[in-house]
Write a protein that holds these residues in place. Structure first.
Motif, PDB file in Angstrom:
ATOM      1  N   ASP A 298      28.917  -1.057 -42.117  1.00 54.88           N
ATOM      2  CA  ASP A 298      28.528  -1.017 -40.696  1.00 54.88           C
ATOM      3  C   ASP A 298      28.310   0.257 -40.228  1.00 54.88           C
ATOM      4  N   ARG A 299      28.314   1.177 -40.919  1.00 52.88           N
ATOM      5  CA  ARG A 299      27.679   2.531 -40.150  1.00 52.88           C
ATOM      6  C   ARG A 299      26.282   2.340 -40.035  1.00 52.88           C
ATOM      7  N   PHE A 300      25.606   1.463 -40.853  1.00 51.51           N
ATOM      8  CA  PHE A 300      24.315   1.230 -40.948  1.00 51.51           C
ATOM      9  C   PHE A 300      23.835   0.225 -39.600  1.00 51.51           C
ATOM     10  N   SER A 301      22.792   0.427 -38.934  1.00 53.11           N
ATOM     11  CA  SER A 301      22.299  -0.550 -37.912  1.00 53.11           C
ATOM     12  C   SER A 301      21.043  -0.586 -37.832  1.00 53.11           C
ATOM     13  N   ALA A 302      20.128  -1.351 -37.621  1.00 51.28           N
ATOM     14  CA  ALA A 302      18.719  -1.630 -37.373  1.00 51.28           C
ATOM     15  C   ALA A 302      18.334  -2.597 -36.275  1.00 51.28           C
ATOM     16  N   LYS A 303      17.203  -1.876 -35.616  1.00 51.19           N
ATOM     17  CA  LYS A 303      16.776  -2.807 -34.303  1.00 51.19           C
ATOM     18  C   LYS A 303      15.076  -2.849 -34.536  1.00 51.19           C
ATOM     19  N   MET A 304      14.762  -3.968 -33.674  1.00 47.30           N
ATOM     20  CA  MET A 304      13.437  -3.976 -33.667  1.00 47.30           C
ATOM     21  C   MET A 304      13.187  -4.441 -31.974  1.00 47.30           C
ATOM     22  N   PRO A 305      13.092  -3.545 -31.259  1.00 48.55           N
ATOM     23  CA  PRO A 305      13.121  -4.186 -29.756  1.00 48.55           C
ATOM     24  C   PRO A 305      11.837  -4.584 -29.306  1.00 48.55           C
ATOM     25  N   ASN A 306      10.799  -4.238 -29.933  1.00 45.19           N
ATOM     26  CA  ASN A 306       9.454  -4.832 -29.803  1.00 45.19           C
ATOM     27  C   ASN A 306       8.417  -4.849 -31.133  1.00 45.19           C
ATOM     28  N   ALA A 307       7.221  -5.458 -30.907  1.00 44.72           N
ATOM     29  CA  ALA A 307       6.548  -5.547 -32.358  1.00 44.72           C
ATOM     30  C   ALA A 307       6.031  -4.230 -32.804  1.00 44.72           C
ATOM     31  N   SER A 308       6.216  -3.125 -32.022  1.00 47.17           N
ATOM     32  CA  SER A 308       5.630  -1.978 -32.546  1.00 47.17           C
ATOM     33  C   SER A 308       6.386  -0.590 -32.754  1.00 47.17           C
ATOM     34  N   PHE A 309       7.843  -1.034 -32.811  1.00 45.27           N
ATOM     35  CA  PHE A 309       8.594  -0.039 -32.827  1.00 45.27           C
ATOM     36  C   PHE A 309      10.123  -0.517 -33.784  1.00 45.27           C
ATOM     37  N   SER A 310      10.538   0.009 -34.685  1.00 45.33           N
ATOM     38  CA  SER A 310      11.969  -0.265 -35.099  1.00 45.33           C
ATOM     39  C   SER A 310      12.610   1.315 -35.491  1.00 45.33           C
ATOM     40  N   THR A 311      14.025   0.906 -35.474  1.00 44.85           N
ATOM     41  CA  THR A 311      14.873   2.121 -35.891  1.00 44.85           C
ATOM     42  C   THR A 311      15.802   1.914 -36.656  1.00 44.85           C
ATOM     43  N   LEU A 312      16.197   2.747 -37.753  1.00 42.36           N
ATOM     44  CA  LEU A 312      17.295   2.432 -38.595  1.00 42.36           C
ATOM     45  C   LEU A 312      18.539   3.612 -38.210  1.00 42.36           C
ATOM     46  N   LYS A 313      19.489   3.327 -37.859  1.00 34.17           N
ATOM     47  CA  LYS A 313      20.555   4.319 -37.561  1.00 34.17           C
ATOM     48  C   LYS A 313      21.766   4.368 -38.235  1.00 34.17           C
ATOM     49  N   ILE A 314      22.263   5.533 -38.856  1.00 36.57           N
ATOM     50  CA  ILE A 314      23.247   5.619 -39.526  1.00 36.57           C
ATOM     51  C   ILE A 314      24.357   6.342 -38.650  1.00 36.57           C
TER      52      ILE A 314
END
Lengths: 115, 115
Positions: B63-79
């Motif tokens: 659960d410490r890891f999460s990823a998002k892709m709010p639009n087609a040109s950007f993604s984040t990986l959070k720890i």
């Protein structure tokens, strides 16, 4: 689930000689793609060669060629006339045609080229 | 095209801190992949998105890891929170779903060190 196995953690070759890197995979699918990627110290992932499973002919790209044995689920990479710039990690990878589109990698083979 | 762009290239942080890795895929690509590379485990898929929707997150460690892709040109990986065992190179890659024979286009990776 598909798996990819590279049984040689490290290999070495003399400059101008030929070396073969081994790769085997496990799948129940009939349609898929196989790839060899090169990763030099810069970390960049560079596609070396690809093979479509439906093609019997082995792929070649200049000094790089593969030996694709579908029944044996084997996909080895041959590098001819090795050059110092070929020194890198080499990864074998599998991609399904119809299932998950992820690339499944082997653990890699570190290739050293000796002058 | 500038290729897949990842930032930062290097990140050093202390245990317990939040880390955010960023990725801009190639314009027009509709699949995005996050991989983690370590010496012990090689290249592991963490998660992939298709048309901005997470399809397979079975590789996300916890659960410490999460990823998002709010639009087609950007993604984040959070720890959050980060731990020393998270130290690795994190790669983002993109591709077109309908062209499975094509390679994945990789970014240059983020080298993460958690002290």
């Amino acid at each position: 689930a598909q798996t990819v196995t590279q049984s040689q953690p490290e290999m070495s070759v003399q400059e101008a000689e030929t070396v073969t890197l081994s790769c085997t995979y496990d799948t129940s699918e009939s349609d898929y793609y196989l790839f060899w990627y090169k990763q030099p110290p810069s970390r960049q992932m560079i596609l070396v060669i690809r093979q479509e499973a439906y093609k019997q002919q082995n792929a070649t790209e200049n000094r790089f060629s593969v030996n694709f044995q579908k029944a044996a689920k084997s996909f080895s990479l041959k590098i001819s006339d090795s050059q110092l710039g070929d020194a890198a990690m080499y990864f074998c990878a599998y991609r399904s045609e119809r299932g998950s589109e992820k690339l499944v990698f082997g653990k890699g083979t570190k290739l050293t080229v000796n002058p | 095209d500038a290729g897949v762009i990842q930032s930062p290239r290097h990140e050093v942080t202390e245990m317990g801190q939040e880390v955010t890795l960023r990725c801009k895929p190639i314009s027009g690509h509709n699949s995005l992949f996050w991989y983690r590379q370590t010496m012990m485990r090689g290249l592991e898929l963490l998660i992939y998105f298709n048309n901005n929707v997470p399809i397979d997150d079975s590789g996300m460690p916890e659960d410490r890891f999460s990823a998002k892709m709010p639009n087609a040109s950007f993604s984040t990986l959070k720890i959050q929170p980060s731990e020393p065992r998270d130290s690795a190179v994190y790669f983002c890659a993109s591709s077109l779903t309908r062209v499975r024979s094509e390679k994945l286009f990789f970014g240059s990776g983020t080298q993460l060190s958690v002290l």
